[in-house]
Each structure stands twice: as C-alpha cells, then as structure tokens.
Motif scaffolding. Sequence first.
Motif, PDB file in Angstrom:
ATOM      1  N   LEU A   1      34.597  -9.881  59.006  1.00 37.14           N
ATOM      2  CA  LEU A   1      35.495 -10.948  59.065  1.00 37.14           C
ATOM      3  C   LEU A   1      36.267 -11.025  60.637  1.00 37.14           C
ATOM      4  O   LEU A   1      36.596 -12.211  60.764  1.00 37.14           O
ATOM      5  CB  LEU A   1      36.635 -10.178  58.223  1.00 37.14           C
ATOM      6  CG  LEU A   1      37.946 -11.277  58.077  1.00 37.14           C
ATOM      7  CD1 LEU A   1      37.674 -12.674  57.453  1.00 37.14           C
ATOM      8  CD2 LEU A   1      39.068 -10.439  57.031  1.00 37.14           C
ATOM      9  N   ILE A   2      36.225  -9.958  61.311  1.00 36.12           N
ATOM     10  CA  ILE A   2      36.895  -9.985  62.726  1.00 36.12           C
ATOM     11  C   ILE A   2      36.006 -10.770  63.575  1.00 36.12           C
ATOM     12  O   ILE A   2      36.603 -11.505  64.274  1.00 36.12           O
ATOM     13  CB  ILE A   2      36.945  -8.569  63.167  1.00 36.12           C
ATOM     14  CG1 ILE A   2      37.911  -7.593  62.525  1.00 36.12           C
ATOM     15  CG2 ILE A   2      37.316  -8.545  64.421  1.00 36.12           C
ATOM     16  CD1 ILE A   2      37.930  -6.167  62.826  1.00 36.12           C
ATOM     17  N   LYS A   3      34.739 -10.852  63.424  1.00 36.04           N
ATOM     18  CA  LYS A   3      33.907 -11.558  64.088  1.00 36.04           C
ATOM     19  C   LYS A   3      34.092 -13.308  63.694  1.00 36.04           C
ATOM     20  O   LYS A   3      33.981 -14.000  64.494  1.00 36.04           O
ATOM     21  CB  LYS A   3      32.455 -11.354  63.864  1.00 36.04           C
ATOM     22  CG  LYS A   3      32.084  -9.827  64.388  1.00 36.04           C
ATOM     23  CD  LYS A   3      30.693  -9.360  63.895  1.00 36.04           C
ATOM     24  CE  LYS A   3      30.170  -8.057  64.709  1.00 36.04           C
ATOM     25  NZ  LYS A   3      28.906  -7.761  64.214  1.00 36.04           N
ATOM     26  N   LYS A   4      34.150 -13.410  62.357  1.00 31.88           N
ATOM     27  CA  LYS A   4      34.748 -14.726  61.966  1.00 31.88           C
ATOM     28  C   LYS A   4      35.859 -15.113  62.542  1.00 31.88           C
ATOM     29  O   LYS A   4      36.055 -16.290  62.831  1.00 31.88           O
ATOM     30  CB  LYS A   4      34.688 -14.630  60.427  1.00 31.88           C
ATOM     31  CG  LYS A   4      33.340 -14.804  59.776  1.00 31.88           C
ATOM     32  CD  LYS A   4      32.440 -15.813  59.746  1.00 31.88           C
ATOM     33  CE  LYS A   4      33.053 -16.985  58.776  1.00 31.88           C
ATOM     34  NZ  LYS A   4      32.244 -18.108  58.876  1.00 31.88           N
TER      35      LYS A   4
ATOM     36  N   ASP B   1      36.259 -18.565  64.429  1.00 29.15           N
ATOM     37  CA  ASP B   1      36.599 -19.702  63.966  1.00 29.15           C
ATOM     38  C   ASP B   1      38.056 -20.130  64.207  1.00 29.15           C
ATOM     39  O   ASP B   1      38.709 -21.192  64.127  1.00 29.15           O
ATOM     40  CB  ASP B   1      36.792 -19.504  62.480  1.00 29.15           C
ATOM     41  CG  ASP B   1      35.332 -19.586  61.738  1.00 29.15           C
ATOM     42  OD1 ASP B   1      34.413 -19.937  62.713  1.00 29.15           O
ATOM     43  OD2 ASP B   1      35.049 -18.790  60.749  1.00 29.15           O
ATOM     44  N   LEU B   2      39.032 -19.306  64.615  1.00 31.95           N
ATOM     45  CA  LEU B   2      40.476 -19.380  64.947  1.00 31.95           C
ATOM     46  C   LEU B   2      40.806 -20.203  66.139  1.00 31.95           C
ATOM     47  O   LEU B   2      39.793 -19.802  67.319  1.00 31.95           O
ATOM     48  CB  LEU B   2      41.110 -17.962  65.227  1.00 31.95           C
ATOM     49  CG  LEU B   2      42.458 -18.001  64.737  1.00 31.95           C
ATOM     50  CD1 LEU B   2      42.727 -18.196  63.034  1.00 31.95           C
ATOM     51  CD2 LEU B   2      43.101 -16.615  64.790  1.00 31.95           C
ATOM     52  N   ASP B   3      41.427 -21.193  65.947  1.00 34.05           N
ATOM     53  CA  ASP B   3      41.703 -21.688  67.338  1.00 34.05           C
ATOM     54  C   ASP B   3      42.388 -20.869  68.319  1.00 34.05           C
ATOM     55  O   ASP B   3      42.902 -19.691  68.112  1.00 34.05           O
ATOM     56  CB  ASP B   3      42.908 -22.956  67.113  1.00 34.05           C
ATOM     57  CG  ASP B   3      42.555 -24.128  66.225  1.00 34.05           C
ATOM     58  OD1 ASP B   3      41.494 -24.190  66.068  1.00 34.05           O
ATOM     59  OD2 ASP B   3      43.361 -24.525  65.943  1.00 34.05           O
ATOM     60  N   THR B   4      41.806 -21.221  69.824  1.00 33.13           N
ATOM     61  CA  THR B   4      42.055 -20.142  70.788  1.00 33.13           C
ATOM     62  C   THR B   4      43.495 -19.807  71.209  1.00 33.13           C
ATOM     63  O   THR B   4      43.907 -18.731  71.229  1.00 33.13           O
ATOM     64  CB  THR B   4      41.362 -20.769  72.157  1.00 33.13           C
ATOM     65  OG1 THR B   4      40.220 -21.198  71.973  1.00 33.13           O
ATOM     66  CG2 THR B   4      41.702 -19.826  73.428  1.00 33.13           C
ATOM     67  N   HIS B   5      44.296 -20.702  71.065  1.00 32.42           N
ATOM     68  CA  HIS B   5      45.742 -20.705  71.235  1.00 32.42           C
ATOM     69  C   HIS B   5      46.534 -19.692  70.312  1.00 32.42           C
ATOM     70  O   HIS B   5      47.521 -19.250  70.294  1.00 32.42           O
ATOM     71  CB  HIS B   5      46.518 -22.065  71.459  1.00 32.42           C
ATOM     72  CG  HIS B   5      46.846 -22.721  70.214  1.00 32.42           C
ATOM     73  ND1 HIS B   5      45.784 -23.503  69.472  1.00 32.42           N
ATOM     74  CD2 HIS B   5      47.876 -22.895  69.184  1.00 32.42           C
ATOM     75  CE1 HIS B   5      46.421 -24.092  68.572  1.00 32.42           C
ATOM     76  NE2 HIS B   5      47.524 -23.486  68.391  1.00 32.42           N
ATOM     77  N   ILE B   6      45.856 -19.745  69.292  1.00 34.48           N
ATOM     78  CA  ILE B   6      46.373 -18.984  68.165  1.00 34.48           C
ATOM     79  C   ILE B   6      45.806 -17.488  68.292  1.00 34.48           C
ATOM     80  O   ILE B   6      46.343 -16.379  68.306  1.00 34.48           O
ATOM     81  CB  ILE B   6      46.178 -19.338  66.466  1.00 34.48           C
ATOM     82  CG1 ILE B   6      46.609 -20.695  66.388  1.00 34.48           C
ATOM     83  CG2 ILE B   6      46.455 -18.288  65.468  1.00 34.48           C
ATOM     84  CD1 ILE B   6      46.337 -21.412  64.887  1.00 34.48           C
ATOM     85  N   LYS B   7      44.457 -17.463  68.385  1.00 37.94           N
ATOM     86  CA  LYS B   7      43.693 -16.357  68.427  1.00 37.94           C
ATOM     87  C   LYS B   7      44.239 -15.042  69.522  1.00 37.94           C
ATOM     88  O   LYS B   7      44.402 -13.890  69.489  1.00 37.94           O
ATOM     89  CB  LYS B   7      42.424 -16.488  68.775  1.00 37.94           C
ATOM     90  CG  LYS B   7      41.233 -15.388  69.000  1.00 37.94           C
ATOM     91  CD  LYS B   7      39.855 -15.413  68.951  1.00 37.94           C
ATOM     92  CE  LYS B   7      39.889 -16.522  69.817  1.00 37.94           C
ATOM     93  NZ  LYS B   7      38.199 -16.972  69.942  1.00 37.94           N
ATOM     94  N   THR B   8      44.564 -15.977  70.659  1.00 44.94           N
ATOM     95  CA  THR B   8      44.798 -14.961  71.979  1.00 44.94           C
ATOM     96  C   THR B   8      46.491 -14.364  71.954  1.00 44.94           C
ATOM     97  O   THR B   8      46.749 -13.430  72.702  1.00 44.94           O
ATOM     98  CB  THR B   8      45.068 -15.757  73.417  1.00 44.94           C
ATOM     99  OG1 THR B   8      45.863 -17.189  73.033  1.00 44.94           O
ATOM    100  CG2 THR B   8      43.470 -16.355  73.613  1.00 44.94           C
TER     101      THR B   8
ATOM    102  N   PRO C   1      38.760 -17.386  57.571  1.00 45.86           N
ATOM    103  CA  PRO C   1      39.366 -17.417  58.951  1.00 45.86           C
ATOM    104  C   PRO C   1      39.673 -19.006  59.256  1.00 45.86           C
ATOM    105  O   PRO C   1      40.890 -19.255  59.774  1.00 45.86           O
ATOM    106  CB  PRO C   1      38.898 -16.632  59.784  1.00 45.86           C
ATOM    107  CG  PRO C   1      37.933 -15.864  58.984  1.00 45.86           C
ATOM    108  CD  PRO C   1      37.696 -16.783  57.841  1.00 45.86           C
ATOM    109  N   ILE C   2      38.939 -19.773  59.163  1.00 49.62           N
ATOM    110  CA  ILE C   2      39.038 -21.204  59.663  1.00 49.62           C
ATOM    111  C   ILE C   2      40.240 -21.902  58.994  1.00 49.62           C
ATOM    112  O   ILE C   2      40.912 -22.760  59.696  1.00 49.62           O
ATOM    113  CB  ILE C   2      37.848 -22.023  59.560  1.00 49.62           C
ATOM    114  CG1 ILE C   2      38.000 -23.248  60.471  1.00 49.62           C
ATOM    115  CG2 ILE C   2      37.654 -22.512  58.146  1.00 49.62           C
ATOM    116  CD1 ILE C   2      36.492 -24.069  60.744  1.00 49.62           C
TER     117      ILE C   2
END
Length: 315
Positions: free
Chosen positions: A21-24, A28-35, A104-105
């Motif tokens: 799930l962490i890899k997903k 899949d998460l937008d970069t501005h959210i993920k960071t 996650p998407i």
Amino acid sequence: MSDNFVIIIPQFNDWEALNLLIKKINSDLDTHIKTNTTLLIVDDCSSKSRTQPFAAFDGKEIKLLRLYRNLGHQKAIAIGLSWVAEHLPVDKVIVMDADGEDAPIDINKLAAKSLQEPDKIIFAERKKRTESLLFRSFYKIYKFVFQALTGKLITFGNFSLVPQSRLQNLVRVSEIWNNYPGGIIKSRIPYDSVPTNRATRLAGESKMNFVSLVLHGLSAISVMVDTTAVRILIFSMMMSGVAIAFIFIILFLKLIGNATPGWASTLGSTLVILMLQSFLISLFLVFMVLQYRSQQHFIPAVHYRDFVEKVETFS
C-alpha cells in the motif's frame, strides 16, 4: 502553501499488504499531496511481528503507533484520530484501510472534493464492490436494515477525509469508538461523499466474513440506538393496533356464529399476549436508552492515552 496531510492506517497482521500500500501511495498520490503527507500506522496489537522494514515513503515520514491490546478496527481509528488531534499540525486527515481495498488514487478525489466543501468530512462512497455475491447480498441487507431502524442511509465505510476544522469535534464524539461512520452520522457533523470503486486486496486474506459483517452492522446500529428504540416502539404500537383490529374481527365472527369453536378464544388470547410482550419489550428498551444517555460516555480525545503503548518514527 500546501496543506499538511496525515493518512491514518489501522492494521492488524497486515504488514505485507501495508508495504504494498505504501508503494501504491507513492505512485498514485498527487505530488503536492504526497510531499506534505505523514503516514500514521496504528498497529492494533498485531500477533505477528513485522519481519521486513517499511517500504520507502516519498512523503514526510512514517509513524507507528502501537496499542497495548487488540481493540478492533473502529477503536484503532478513534485512537489514531485522537493522537493526531493532540500531537500533529495537520490540515486534512485521511482514514483508510491497510489492505489496499481503499485505493490511494481516490485520495486525490477526496482532496479535490474537500476544496469544494472545506468544512465537511468527505467519504468515499462505494459504487462497485469486489467481494463475493453472497457477501454483497448480505451487505445490501445490512444497509436496508440500517435505514429501516435508523432512518439514515449509509453508503460508505471508513475511507474518508477529515478537515482540521472538524477534527477536534470528531474526537469528542463518543460514538466513533464503536463505529466511525455511524458516529459521524449521529454527531450531525456535516459530511459529503465522492463516488469510488473498491479495489482488490493487495496481499493476504480478508478478515471480513459473515460474522464480522453482522458485528459491524450491529455496532453501526447501536450508535443510533436511541432512534432505533423509538422506531421499534412505534412499530410495536402499529402492530398492536393491527392485533386489536384482528381481535375485533374475531369477536365479530364469533358473534355472528361463523367462528370455529375454540378457535376465536385461542387466536384472540395469543394476539393479546404477543401484543403485550412486544409493547413491554419495546418500552423497556426505550427506558434503557434513556438511562444510558444519562451516563458519562467514553470520549476518545480524553481516554485514548490508556491504550497507546508507544509511537515510533521512521524517516
């Protein structure tokens, strides 16, 4: 400036699926959210030890909150929310399962909807499920019973986004200790939803079976027990009215001589006994609910610390 996100992931013996799930989430998460995201893994006192390190996370960090004992999914969520509310600066909190069935998407959809409705909790509404036909059939029955007993329609599970403006309200809702979505419905905190499809489990076997579904349904209904008790009492009174009508019909048939000897008295007395029993049981349930409402309740924000063993941080 981008919002700070925390993703709360309760898990019990799902270490393999959690790493996938962490890899997903990374992909899949937008970069501005993920960071700007922290992962909070709530370990519900797993009986299996973690044999591999966590997969590398492209966001801020991973925190592992360990519980002293196994409490179940709903309570683990309540504890995770309470810990975040007290310890982390956050703008939006995501609640999702560790098995990957919450895609996650879809977090991107929840975040986009939250921009339109910034003061509401946003749920992922299930439009398509991947379980067996039998499970889906019983799930539809559960939703029908829930609506019949509570007057509320439930089309979502735990997968949701909680804005910071509602987080402190939410962790003081005692009902989320038993059922997270049911507690939000009961609390009258405003919420909305976005349509999503349920994904497939990433690894391992699902822990949700028929017994688990029944327990989950009962916990959701128990959150609305005051409404349920009143509805059962009203239904009992309606059925009593029907029973009284049948008794009058029986007496009428007996008076005009169309009733079989012994039949009228037997059926009439049976209806009276059933009517009194259902009414008294319903009335007793209402009084129990009123007594329960007068007692002090478990508040997650206040009492969650009793169950937290430790919190570890992984870069």
